[in-house]
Design an enzyme around this catalytic site. Structure first.
Site: not given
Length: 263
Positions: A1-3, A114
């Site tokens: 996961m990322c932003r 994302n």
């Protein structure tokens, strides 16, 4: 996961895009509020922007954003009418390295993602590769599902797509099919410097958070997209789940539904 985050409008500095907001993407690297499958985004960060000649510039680092001593100087030196940004929490098993750090950019196109695609190790990677021309395969440098998804977008533009919107729809369909409809999180933002096209989409998982702002008072004439709202301004709107949206300067947003894959 990322932003992730994006901006399209009159030119602004990297500082205004990445550092200045109260809950900026920079802050989200250590203080995310709506991250559901990780706690920090400390596995690298990057930005992409439109250069004066229309091609995309790209700066990525495999370190946490707060450890990059070059960032304050770059933040004041770089301006652009389009920004894409990403702070990374690496998918387990993916190498933390600059080549695996988003956004990705080739020529006049940039993309950030994302989420993740399951099923790569069960034949998905090979099926995705088989769709790609020799030239697009040669441009692959890393090992992430996100870079393979970007390659599918570029292949769609070569083969049949007549717009970024259509290319992203085709790439999402192929990625989900090739990975056997395994769980996937697919918040994707794509830009050619003139348009932002983004999806909020998932397979067998809740959609990750995503918001856009059509007229933030601190970004006159611009539009914003962010995994988490930059501040408490009331103009932030949650992006509809399982949808694809197109933003263009001076135009109302165009949104279409993305159907769930059939079993």
């Amino acid at each position: 996961m990322c932003r992730l985050a994006a901006y399209l409008g009159p030119p602004i500095s990297l500082r205004q895009f990445f550092l200045a907001p109260a809950h900026s993407l920079y802050r989200q690297s250590w203080d995310p509020r709506e991250l559901t499958e990780a706690r920090l985004n400390a596995d690298g960060y990057g930005v992409a922007w439109q250069q004066a000649d229309g091609r995309m510039g790209r700066y990525t680092q495999p370190m946490a954003a707060w450890n990059d001593l070059n960032l304050p100087s770059l933040a004041d030196a770089l301006t652009s009418p389009m920004w894409l940004g990403n702070v990374r929490s690496a998918t387990p098993g993916q190498t933390v390295h600059a080549i695996n750090t988003q956004p990705y950019a080739v020529d006049r196109l940039a993309m950030t993602h994302n989420g993740y695609l399951s099923g790569l190790a069960q034949g998905g990677r090979g099926r995705m590769l088989a769709r790609l021309s020799d030239q697009i395969q040669a441009d692959l440098h890393g090992t992430t599902d996100s870079e393979y998804l970007f390659a599918l977008v570029r292949q769609a533009l070569v083969d049949q797509a007549t717009s970024l919107e259509q290319a992203l729809v085709i790439a999402l369909e192929h990625a989900v099919l090739d990975t056997g409809r395994q769980p996937a999180l697919l918040n994707v933002c794509l830009s050619d410097g003139q348009t932002l096209v983004f999806s909020r989409y998932s397979v067998d998982r809740p959609n990750p958070s995503l918001y856009w702002h059509p007229a933030h008072p601190a970004y006159a004439g611009g539009q914003l997209l962010a995994s988490e709202r930059f501040d408490e301004d009331p103009g932030w709107r949650e992006v509809q789940t399982d949808s694809l949206t197109v933003l263009e300067p001076g135009q109302p947003p165009r949104q279409t539904a993305l159907p769930q894959p059939r079993a």
